[in-house]
Design a protein around this motif. Structure first.
Motif, short mmCIF file in Angstrom:
data_model
loop_
_atom_site.label_atom_id
_atom_site.label_comp_id
_atom_site.label_asym_id
_atom_site.label_seq_id
_atom_site.Cartn_x
_atom_site.Cartn_y
_atom_site.Cartn_z
N SER A 65 27.49 -18.48 8.55
CA SER A 65 26.13 -17.94 8.48
C SER A 65 25.20 -18.57 9.51
N ALA A 66 25.46 -19.81 9.88
CA ALA A 66 24.60 -20.49 10.85
C ALA A 66 24.67 -19.84 12.23
N LYS A 67 25.71 -19.06 12.49
CA LYS A 67 25.87 -18.42 13.79
C LYS A 67 25.30 -17.01 13.83
N VAL A 68 24.82 -16.50 12.71
CA VAL A 68 24.29 -15.14 12.66
C VAL A 68 22.94 -15.08 13.37
N ILE A 69 22.76 -14.07 14.20
CA ILE A 69 21.50 -13.87 14.92
C ILE A 69 20.57 -13.01 14.09
N ASP A 70 19.35 -13.48 13.90
CA ASP A 70 18.29 -12.70 13.25
C ASP A 70 17.58 -11.89 14.34
N TYR A 71 17.82 -10.59 14.37
CA TYR A 71 17.32 -9.74 15.44
C TYR A 71 15.80 -9.76 15.55
N GLU A 72 15.11 -9.81 14.41
CA GLU A 72 13.65 -9.83 14.45
C GLU A 72 13.11 -11.09 15.10
N LEU A 73 13.77 -12.22 14.84
CA LEU A 73 13.30 -13.49 15.39
C LEU A 73 13.90 -13.80 16.75
N GLN A 74 15.08 -13.27 17.03
CA GLN A 74 15.80 -13.59 18.26
C GLN A 74 16.25 -12.29 18.95
N ARG A 75 15.28 -11.45 19.23
CA ARG A 75 15.61 -10.13 19.78
C ARG A 75 16.36 -10.22 21.10
N ASP A 76 15.96 -11.14 21.97
CA ASP A 76 16.63 -11.26 23.27
C ASP A 76 18.12 -11.55 23.10
N ARG A 77 18.45 -12.48 22.18
CA ARG A 77 19.86 -12.80 21.93
C ARG A 77 20.60 -11.62 21.32
N GLY A 78 19.93 -10.94 20.40
CA GLY A 78 20.56 -9.78 19.78
C GLY A 78 20.82 -8.66 20.78
#
Length: 335
Positions: A65-78
């Motif tokens: 779970s620690a590796k999951v990207i939160d798109y709203e908070l980390q849109r660039d990474r997503g």
């Protein structure tokens, strides 16, 4: 959409893979995503899990779970992960609108989209391969079937087993719902043989909250629950001020809609929460009352026969009034 089995010959060729699910993922969404993540990683794929939004903190125990990207908070990474993707697995949702701000990107991407889901009315043309089976208890059960069906049962590690069990356990109401078929219990037995520690999963899911949530539930059941015995219906309506007073976070209202079903005679339980941008509905039923159709007809929603959700852009008072009218219109079915 080609059958999901047609993807098996391609699994041995490493690819850039993104796994995503619906906004505010629950245990089935997160469990199926992380189980698939561990499985595909073990096969040599480069895998990233992107959640459209944040998730409940009590899901953070899940391996990976620690590796999951939160798109709203980390849109660039997503966005970067999606731009590099060759495959996108879409788990526990079947219409792109359920991914919130990710929807347009997912629709426009040149990658192959793969559907594994158990909800009704999928957007079939969007997917290259897929399976949609409303008879399945959970997406976690379907991911288990996918792994075993491909001849990869020996790849199920204790971490994968824990993730899969969390989803099937919660989506079957701890195995009380009719969807907890014989095949579900056989799956659990197989997971136990492969190292599942089911007691720890139960504790992580159900015994992992703060004191404020318990006090919030007491307040809600005492002050915000109305019973309409002539319609065998219970309604819980939660104003935003209650969320602020008890410092309620994502996931703290999970399962609250099920509480009224423990009352003798109640056939329909409804929960509406006053969120910033809209009013969110959850519906649960017993027996032959179809909350999927109810949610679609009245609250722009849907889901399963006995469990569904919806939304309203009306005020809390306005959407409650709409529910009361809908309840009366369905009086015969609620008897």
């Amino acid at each position: 959409m080609k059958p999901i089995q047609d993807i098996y010959p391609h699994l041995t060729t490493p690819r850039n893979v993104v796994i995503t699910t619906h906004q505010k993922p629950d245990a089935d969404a997160m469990g199926s995503s992380l189980a698939m993540y561990h499985f595909l990683t073990a096969l040599g794929h480069s895998v990233t899990v992107v959640s459209p939004t944040n998730w409940a903190k009590w899901l953070d125990w899940m391996p990976g779970s620690a590796k999951v990207i939160d798109y709203e908070l980390q849109r660039d990474r997503g966005e970067a992960a999606l731009q590099q993707a060759q495959w996108v697995f879409c788990l526990d949702f079947n219409v792109l609108v359920r991914t919130k701000h990710m929807a347009n990107t997912l629709r426009q991407g040149a990658y192959d989209r793969i559907l594994i889901d158990h909800h009704q009315q999928p957007e079939v043309p969007l997917f290259t391969w897929g399976i949609s089976d409303t008879a399945k208890s959970s997406t976690c059960e379907m991911v288990y079937d996918f792994i075993v069906g491909g001849g990869y049962g020996d790849r199920i590690t204790p971490a994968i087993a824990d993730c899969l069990y969390a989803g099937v356990m919660t989506d079957t109401g701890s195995f009380r719902f009719p969807s907890a078929s014989a095949s579900v219990h056989r799956m659990v037995a197989d997971l136990k043989d492969r190292g599942l520690q089911h007691t720890l999963v139960h504790e992580n899911i159900y015994d992992n909250f703060l004191e404020n949530r318990l006090r919030f539930i007491g307040h809600i059941l005492l002050h915000r629950m109305d019973l309409f015995y002539e319609y065998n219906t219970a309604l819980i309506s939660i104003p935003k001020k209650d969320l602020l007073r008890f410092e309620i976070k994502t996931g703290d209202t999970e399962g609250l809609v099920n509480w009224p079903l423990s009352i003798q005679g109640i056939k329909l339980a409804a929960l509406v929460i006053d969120r910033d941008e809209e009013r969110k509905w959850s519906f649960r039923s017993k027996g032959d009352f179809d909350v999927n159709t109810f949610a679609r007809n009245y609250f722009e929603g849907g889901g399963h026969f006995n469990a569904a959700g919806g939304r309203s852009s009306d005020s809390l008072d306005g959407t409650v009034q709409r529910f009361l009218e809908a309840m009366k219109e369905n009086a015969l079915q609620l008897q």
